[in-house]
Design an enzyme around this catalytic site. Structure first.
Site, PDB file in Angstrom:
ATOM      1  N   ASN A   8      15.108   8.495  41.942  1.00  0.00           N
ATOM      2  CA  ASN A   8      13.769   7.946  42.099  1.00  0.00           C
ATOM      3  C   ASN A   8      13.830   7.088  43.362  1.00  0.00           C
ATOM      4  OD1 ASN A   8      11.496   6.259  41.939  1.00  0.00           O
ATOM      5  ND2 ASN A   8      12.400   5.001  40.309  1.00  0.00           N
ATOM      6  N   TRP A   9      13.093   7.491  44.373  1.00  0.00           N
ATOM      7  CA  TRP A   9      13.143   6.733  45.633  1.00  0.00           C
ATOM      8  C   TRP A   9      12.345   5.441  45.566  1.00  0.00           C
ATOM      9  CZ3 TRP A   9      12.071  11.068  49.836  1.00  0.00           C
ATOM     10  CH2 TRP A   9      13.195  11.908  49.911  1.00  0.00           C
ATOM     11  N   LYS A  10      11.573   5.258  44.508  1.00  0.00           N
ATOM     12  CA  LYS A  10      10.681   4.088  44.410  1.00  0.00           C
ATOM     13  C   LYS A  10       9.743   4.064  45.628  1.00  0.00           C
ATOM     14  CE  LYS A  10      14.166   1.866  41.636  1.00  0.00           C
ATOM     15  NZ  LYS A  10      14.671   0.637  41.076  1.00  0.00           N
ATOM     16  N   HIS A  94       8.585   3.812  33.898  1.00  0.00           N
ATOM     17  CA  HIS A  94       9.660   3.103  34.606  1.00  0.00           C
ATOM     18  C   HIS A  94       9.482   1.588  34.443  1.00  0.00           C
ATOM     19  CE1 HIS A  94      12.069   1.493  37.899  1.00  0.00           C
ATOM     20  NE2 HIS A  94      12.811   2.565  37.712  1.00  0.00           N
ATOM     21  N   GLU A 165      17.500   3.134  30.860  1.00  0.00           N
ATOM     22  CA  GLU A 165      17.697   2.268  32.019  1.00  0.00           C
ATOM     23  C   GLU A 165      17.568   0.810  31.594  1.00  0.00           C
ATOM     24  OE1 GLU A 165      16.694   4.688  35.776  1.00  0.00           O
ATOM     25  OE2 GLU A 165      14.834   3.786  35.108  1.00  0.00           O
ATOM     26  N   GLY A 171      18.655  -2.652  39.918  1.00  0.00           N
ATOM     27  CA  GLY A 171      18.191  -3.314  41.128  1.00  0.00           C
ATOM     28  C   GLY A 171      19.239  -4.157  41.839  1.00  0.00           C
ATOM     29  N   SER A 209      21.748   0.920  38.705  1.00  0.00           N
ATOM     30  CA  SER A 209      22.863   0.630  39.620  1.00  0.00           C
ATOM     31  C   SER A 209      23.945   1.702  39.598  1.00  0.00           C
ATOM     32  CB  SER A 209      23.457  -0.747  39.304  1.00  0.00           C
ATOM     33  OG  SER A 209      22.470  -1.742  39.422  1.00  0.00           O
ATOM     34  N   GLY A 230      18.900   5.072  41.790  1.00  0.00           N
ATOM     35  CA  GLY A 230      17.909   4.358  42.591  1.00  0.00           C
ATOM     36  C   GLY A 230      18.428   4.082  43.987  1.00  0.00           C
TER      37      GLY A 230
HETATM   38  P1  PGA Z   1      18.855   1.173  40.821  1.00  0.00           P
HETATM   39  O1  PGA Z   1      17.477   1.735  40.242  1.00  0.00           O
HETATM   40  O2  PGA Z   1      19.822   2.331  40.810  1.00  0.00           O
HETATM   41  O3  PGA Z   1      18.540   0.722  42.216  1.00  0.00           O
HETATM   42  O4  PGA Z   1      19.283   0.078  39.910  1.00  0.00           O
HETATM   43  C1  PGA Z   1      17.515   2.473  39.076  1.00  0.00           C
HETATM   44  C2  PGA Z   1      16.134   2.846  38.647  1.00  0.00           C
HETATM   45  O5  PGA Z   1      15.222   2.042  38.786  1.00  0.00           O
HETATM   46  O6  PGA Z   1      15.937   3.977  38.175  1.00  0.00           O
END
Ligand code: PGA
Length: 254
Positions: A8-10, A94, A165, A171, A209, A230
């Site tokens: 997920n690129w956000k 999410h 998650e 994050g 993470s 992420g």
């Molecule tokens: P992250 O994000 O790998 O940067 O912790 C994970 C996610 O939000 O799916």
């Protein structure tokens, strides 16, 4: 089950940057055939995913969807719009959508139902806010999951993907949850799902993470059906390495 590994690129990468990402990524994973991969760009770069991925096994999808199919809902994106762009997956629920938009399990469920109605697989995200005892965590997760599936036709359950998650492991500044704890939660969720018709087919992937060392350890944990990556996937070379974690044909990567 084949591992399912996605990113997920956000709210990152413009269409132009996305194009460069795919060009760097695809040659690195073209021999990786023992797992399923997917990418969820922001809405604005889905068309680039379609251009670059259409002749590859890598799937693409969206980070959110509006529950209704059309109408006076300015700024929202519907399931038929995403299906028309070739999306195979739609993420719903999410942690950041819940935090920024106050999304409830019931709303998330109607989004999952919309994705299913249009032939796409919803990736239903759930996770506890704070680290707590496993039985307390499970109580919370099961109640949340029941809500997130409340509008889903039971016959569609085998097309659902669950992403576990834990919010505390996500994050900047966080580290992945310990794989043995993740495995325990996944197996408990799988047992809950298995009591429902078709529930045994639902993959449960882990996000939070995930970097390269965490990826290999998570995938070897029974019950972990894949990974949801992420920030460590924003570099395409890094995501290619994570995507190939534990692959039989390691030579496929780099
Ligand atoms: P992250 O994000 O790998 O940067 O912790 C994970 C996610 O939000 O799916």
């Amino acid at each position: 089950m084949r591992p399912l590994i996605g990113t997920n690129w956000k709210m990152n990468l413009t269409s132009t940057e996305a194009d460069g990402w795919f060009q760097a990524f695809l040659p690195l994973v073209d021999r990786l055939d023992d797992r399923d991969l997917f990418v969820l760009p922001p809405f604005t770069a889905i068309w680039i995913a379609r251009e670059r991925l259409r002749d590859t096994p890598v799937g693409w999808g969206a980070q959110d969807v509006f529950p209704e199919d059309e109408g006076a809902h300015t700024g929202n994106i519907s399931a038929p719009m995403l299906a028309d762009l070739g999306c195979r997956y739609v993420m719903v629920g999410h942690a950041e959508r819940r935090r920024d938009h106050g999304e409830t399990p019931e709303l998330i469920s109607t989004k999952a139902a919309a994705a299913l109605r249009w032939g796409m697989r919803p990736i239903v995200c759930l996770g506890e806010h704070l680290r707590s005892a496993p039985d307390e965590t499970m109580r919370f997760l099961v109640e949340d999951l029941a809500g997130c599936l409340s509008a889903v036709d039971p016959a569609d359950l085998p097309r659902v993907v669950i992403a576990y998650e834990p919010h505390w492991a996500m994050g900047e500044g966080a580290v992945a949850a310990p794989p043995e704890e993740v495995g325990m939660i996944h197996r408990a969720l799988a047992a809950w799902l298995a009591e429902r018709p078709g529930g045994a087919a639902v993959p449960i992937i882990y996000g939070g993470s995930v970097d390269l060392p965490a990826a290999a350890r998570m995938l070897s944990e029974p019950g972990v059906g894949g990974l949801f990556v992420g920030r460590y996937a924003l570099d395409p070379v890094n995501f290619a390495r994570i995507a190939g974690a534990g692959a039989v044909r390691q030579g496929a990567i780099l």
